[in-house]
Design an enzyme around this catalytic site. Structure first.
Site, PDB file in Angstrom:
ATOM      1  N   VAL A 101      38.600  -2.324  37.077  1.00  0.00           N
ATOM      2  CA  VAL A 101      37.167  -2.505  37.328  1.00  0.00           C
ATOM      3  C   VAL A 101      36.962  -3.949  37.747  1.00  0.00           C
ATOM      4  O   VAL A 101      37.511  -4.863  37.127  1.00  0.00           O
ATOM      5  CB  VAL A 101      36.329  -2.179  36.064  1.00  0.00           C
ATOM      6  CG1 VAL A 101      34.858  -2.496  36.287  1.00  0.00           C
ATOM      7  CG2 VAL A 101      36.505  -0.726  35.684  1.00  0.00           C
TER       8      VAL A 101
ATOM      9  N   GLY B 154      34.097   1.218  33.056  1.00  0.00           N
ATOM     10  CA  GLY B 154      35.481   1.637  32.829  1.00  0.00           C
ATOM     11  C   GLY B 154      35.525   2.843  31.917  1.00  0.00           C
ATOM     12  O   GLY B 154      36.270   3.807  32.127  1.00  0.00           O
ATOM     13  N   LYS B 155      34.654   2.790  30.901  1.00  0.00           N
ATOM     14  CA  LYS B 155      34.575   3.898  29.946  1.00  0.00           C
ATOM     15  C   LYS B 155      34.164   5.181  30.663  1.00  0.00           C
ATOM     16  O   LYS B 155      34.744   6.246  30.450  1.00  0.00           O
ATOM     17  CB  LYS B 155      33.545   3.533  28.879  1.00  0.00           C
ATOM     18  CG  LYS B 155      33.546   4.428  27.693  1.00  0.00           C
ATOM     19  CD  LYS B 155      32.798   3.780  26.537  1.00  0.00           C
ATOM     20  CE  LYS B 155      32.715   4.772  25.383  1.00  0.00           C
ATOM     21  NZ  LYS B 155      31.844   4.353  24.320  1.00  0.00           N
TER      22      LYS B 155
ATOM     23  N   GLN C 287      46.037  -6.095  25.677  1.00  0.00           N
ATOM     24  CA  GLN C 287      44.623  -6.479  25.559  1.00  0.00           C
ATOM     25  C   GLN C 287      43.663  -5.307  25.752  1.00  0.00           C
ATOM     26  O   GLN C 287      42.472  -5.450  25.492  1.00  0.00           O
ATOM     27  CB  GLN C 287      44.271  -7.613  26.545  1.00  0.00           C
ATOM     28  CG  GLN C 287      44.409  -7.261  28.014  1.00  0.00           C
ATOM     29  CD  GLN C 287      45.780  -7.662  28.559  1.00  0.00           C
ATOM     30  OE1 GLN C 287      46.790  -7.596  27.873  1.00  0.00           O
ATOM     31  NE2 GLN C 287      45.812  -8.087  29.794  1.00  0.00           N
TER      32      GLN C 287
ATOM     33  N   TYR D  15      41.074   1.631  24.840  1.00  0.00           N
ATOM     34  CA  TYR D  15      41.469   3.037  24.903  1.00  0.00           C
ATOM     35  C   TYR D  15      41.369   3.716  23.553  1.00  0.00           C
ATOM     36  O   TYR D  15      41.116   4.911  23.455  1.00  0.00           O
ATOM     37  CB  TYR D  15      42.890   3.173  25.473  1.00  0.00           C
ATOM     38  CG  TYR D  15      42.948   2.860  26.942  1.00  0.00           C
ATOM     39  CD1 TYR D  15      43.576   1.714  27.421  1.00  0.00           C
ATOM     40  CD2 TYR D  15      42.341   3.695  27.866  1.00  0.00           C
ATOM     41  CE1 TYR D  15      43.595   1.416  28.759  1.00  0.00           C
ATOM     42  CE2 TYR D  15      42.358   3.402  29.217  1.00  0.00           C
ATOM     43  CZ  TYR D  15      42.985   2.267  29.655  1.00  0.00           C
ATOM     44  OH  TYR D  15      43.000   1.967  30.987  1.00  0.00           O
TER      45      TYR D  15
END
Lengths: 246, 255
Positions: free
Chosen positions: A184, A194-195, A220, A225
């Site tokens: 992203v 991103g989610k 990182q 996740y």
């Protein structure tokens, strides 16, 4: 039955002799598709794959190589309805100067590899050969992208499209899928984009009954996740990578 | 034929000089020497095919059943620990979309020889008979499927290896390694060097011996395991083997 047969037929017949001589069926496809897809990761390759399966069954029937012929090859119908590309506006906001910015999600896989290369540079990833990137996009099961479309005030439909996010998944279409290359744009991070990308990918995979979804996360982003429902090393399952010998 | 000879040499190089301990105690010394020269751990004649058409779905389903192997990451197991049989239609789809499919065949007699109790006897009388049967080649048409492996790749950057299985009676003889090395070679021939294999704790030594190791970049392997918290209508879920997985709901970002 196959309305578009006439268009595809010559290409398949060209491939046909090669599938007989080559061990790996897929080897026949890449040279044919390479000229089509360097700049844009096109999805045309799918139809070639399906038609070759149909011809292979006829060939085997004729040659009476009947070890695997009790079960019929996958019907094209069930394959074609699988991956209809989705495209919709994920978010929209109006900037102070009146410009409307839309974040558009797309799973059609239409990615300009030069834009993608620029995006990967922005997040600091090492450069990879463009041809390999294009091939990887072409052969991924799902390629999900986020574009930002800026429509200046008063001008409807004249938007500037900018690639701001991408995620892709490779799969065997039945059991396993691996998510790679989630990126992203840094100036758009922290907003849940991103989610959204990953959730859409997971949703698309699970709806097709692909239950083993895995990925390899840098340290990182492990927490990122984890929040999305991924578990590190569940039940001792780990990924190992091939090391080339000296 | 040439491949077979090379494989035999490779197996001899690895296993030479280390006959299994059970032969040590039961054989007299001349035969112990013969066993050293032709160790019992050499693989039988193997034919390896990379043609997906040679992977007969029924035989593969049987092989998976014998190996108690499931294609699901977290399979349903019964009280005896046996996994449920693989869905053949899904298996067909999976194979059709795998970039590399490797099947290993051997002659049926080598499979049944393993189950005979007189292991020393067969290696003694087999020196003559083994040689003769060794001459006639194995082909996918006349052989039994005893090993399998496949890989899924984007044919550009990455690949993942799945479902490497070898018949339990023929394990520890280099067949699995042959299969993995063939898969790796098929991938590196197409310029793909980022090859991953997801494996359980028990399978790690096998992949290590095949030249795999932990990720040099230190990445963590993660698998989607989120289950629905409640069995309400609002939560969409699918079952993947023995696990129920929550399907994320389609949600719009509000900004």
């Amino acid at each position: 039955m196959f309305a578009h047969d006439v268009v595809v037929l010559p290409a398949v017949l060209k491939l046909y002799p090669s599938t007989v001589s080559l061990d790996c069926r897929f080897q026949a496809f890449s040279p044919l598709n390479f000229p089509f897809g360097l700049r844009r990761g096109s999805r045309n390759q799918k139809s070639y794959r399906l038609k070759a399966g149909f011809w292979e069954s006829i060939r085997s029937g004729i040659l009476k190589n009947n070890t695997a012929q009790v079960i019929e090859p996958p019907s094209t119908d069930e394959e074609e309805e699988e991956l209809l590309p989705e495209e919709f506006v994920l978010a929209e906001r109006t900037k102070p100067d009146g410009t409307v910015e839309q974040i558009m999600f797309s799973s059609g896989g239409d990615v300009d590899v030069y834009d993608l290369q620029a995006l990967c540079d922005k997040v600091g990833w090492p450069r990879r050969p463009l041809s390999k990137l294009a091939a990887a996009l072409r052969n991924s099961y799902i390629v999900a992208t986020l574009h930002s479309i800026s429509i200046p005030a008063g001008q409807e439909g004249n938007g500037q499209k900018k690639l701001i996010g991408m995620a892709r998944a490779t799969s065997d279409h039945a059991f396993n899928a691996t998510i790679w290359d989630v990126v992203v744009d840094p100036s758009y991070q922290g907003q849940g984009l991103g989610k959204a990308l990953i959730e859409k990918l997971i949703r698309a995979l699970l709806q097709r009954d692909i239950g083993n979804i895995s990925l390899f996360a840098d340290s990182q982003v492990v927490e990122f996740y984890r929040n999305l429902g991924f578990e590190p090393d569940p039940e001792g399952i780990k990924g190992m990578f091939w090391y080339p010998k000296h | 034929m040439a491949m077979k000879g090379r494989a035999m040499a490779a197996a001899a190089a690895v296993h030479g000089g280390y006959p299994p301990t059970k032969l040590h105690s039961s054989l007299p010394s001349p035969l112990r020497i013969a066993a050293r020269i032709k160790p019992n751990t050499a693989p039988p004649p193997i034919s390896i095919s990379t043609n997906p058409a040679h992977a007969n779905l029924h035989h593969l389903k049987e092989l998976y059943a014998i190996c108690n192997h499931s294609c699901q990451r977290f399979p349903n197991t019964d009280a005896a620990g046996r996994v449920e049989p693989v869905d053949v239609l899904k298996l067909r789809t999976a194979i059709a979309h795998s970039s590399v499919v490797v099947s290993a065949f051997t002659k049926p007699e080598f499979l049944t020889n393993q189950s005979s109790t007189g292991a020393e006897v067969t290696s003694f009388t087999g020196i003559g008979g083994y040689w003769i049967t060794k001459v006639a080649p194995v082909t996918p048409a006349n052989g039994t499927l005893i090993g399998f492996g496949r890989a899924v790749s984007d044919l550009g950057l990455t690949a993942s290896i799945y479902d490497v299985t070898v018949h339990p009676a023929l394990r520890r003889r280099g067949i699995g390694r042959m299969i993995v090395q063939r898969i790796v070679r098929m991938l590196t021939n197409r310029d793909i060097y980022d090859i991953a294999a997801l494996c359980s704790h028990d399978q790690r030594p096998f992949f290590k011996a095949c030249g795999f190791g932990d990720d040099t970049l230190g990445s963590t392997t993660m698998v989607y395991t989120r289950s629905p918290s409640s069995y309400s209508k609002d939560e969409e879920m699918i079952s993947a083997g023995g696990k129920l997985l929550l399907v994320p709901s389609p949600r719009e970002l509000t900004k």
